[in-house]
Structure formats: structure tokens, C-alpha cells
Design an enzyme around this catalytic site. Sequence first.
Site, PDB file in Angstrom:
ATOM      1  N   SER A  80       0.820  -1.227   0.058  1.00 52.69           N
ATOM      2  CA  SER A  80       0.020  -0.067  -0.069  1.00 52.69           C
ATOM      3  C   SER A  80       0.774   1.293  -0.008  1.00 52.69           C
ATOM      4  CB  SER A  80      -1.026  -0.066   1.268  1.00 52.69           C
ATOM      5  OG  SER A  80      -0.219   0.057   2.300  1.00 52.69           O
ATOM      6  N   HIS A 119       0.918   4.272   6.810  1.00 50.09           N
ATOM      7  CA  HIS A 119       0.475   5.254   5.709  1.00 50.09           C
ATOM      8  C   HIS A 119       0.892   6.488   6.009  1.00 50.09           C
ATOM      9  CE1 HIS A 119      -3.008   2.258   4.497  1.00 50.09           C
ATOM     10  NE2 HIS A 119      -1.523   1.759   3.867  1.00 50.09           N
ATOM     11  N   ASP A 148      -8.013   6.368   4.412  1.00 49.89           N
ATOM     12  CA  ASP A 148      -7.929   5.224   5.391  1.00 49.89           C
ATOM     13  C   ASP A 148      -9.397   5.189   6.194  1.00 49.89           C
ATOM     14  OD1 ASP A 148      -5.652   4.375   4.311  1.00 49.89           O
ATOM     15  OD2 ASP A 148      -4.779   5.006   6.183  1.00 49.89           O
TER      16      ASP A 148
END
Length: 182
Positions: A80, A119, A148
Site C-alpha cells: 500500500s 500510511h 483510510d
Amino acid sequence: MISNSTGTGARPGQLPETLPHSNSPPKQLEVPKSTRMNIRQQAGQFLNFLLVLTTAFALWKGLSLYTNSSSPIVVVLSGSMEPAFQRGDLLFLSNRAEKAQVGDIVVYEVKGRPIPIVHRVMRTHDSLISDLADQKLLTKGDNNPTDDLELYARGQTHLSRESEVVGMVRGFVPYVGMVTIM
């Protein structure tokens, strides 16, 4: 000649006059010197192994205290964050900065999920009350199409910098953590 099961020459039904080996003291079992060395070597190996474990634990705890993070080192498990980080990259975290900035890469834990997520911060919301140091963050994986919100706990719209962020990425070593995810 009459023999009996005792082998002492006594007639059946009579007790022998002397018991076999009754005059000699009991022999002690001797452990060969080579076995004694093996025991010493095994004890030494066990102590060395214990020393390695306690040293690793002490280093981990020291690093945790220095970085102010419960998990100062993590491994990237998904794609990701590509191209910034690949699967298997080893990340070094620090939780010393008071506030996160847009663009910082954070590692956070969501309630009910055992694996931390790596992230990038897309948006920050600072508290208007100066006494509250808690900052709210919205994150997104570089390789993900959306933010998210779906990863957060039900009804949650932002992450709490103080309680949910494990740390901010300060450095990495490519592919070193791959052995842990194979």
C-alpha cells in the site's frame, strides 16, 4: 548337590548364612570425565543463549525508551505504500515529535486489529483548546485510491496522534524484513 535360586548353597527353605555382596560397601557410580565436560559445555551454551536473549531484550527496551515508541522497528507487510516502501522493508520509528505534518509517514494501530498500518498523513486537525495536545490525523496509503476511513474503527473519522500512532518513520532498510514475512 542341591541348588537353589539364591546361589548361596543353602538348602531350600533355609536362609543363606551370608548375603551376596554384604561385606563390600556399595559402589558409587562414577561419571566419566568426558560426560562431565559435556555437562559443563551444555551449561555454558545455555548461559550464552540466555545472555543473547537478555541482551536483545535490553536493546529493544532501550530503543523503545529512546524513541518513545512501543515498537521502534516494524516491517512493511503490504504494497500500500509503494513506491515509497516495498514489502519487507524494515522501518525505524520515533514518537518524539509533538505534532505530525502533512506528508509524514506514520505507523498506527486500529482498535481490534493486531497488525499496525504504515500510511502517509493527508490531513491534520489540531485542537483549538491549547491544553489538549491531541492532534487528529487522516491517512492514506500512497498506492491506495482512497483515504483510510474504511480501515479505522467503526464510526471513527480520524486517528488520535496521542493514542493510536505508534511512531513516525525516520529511516528504513530495504528488504531486510522479508525473512519475517516469508
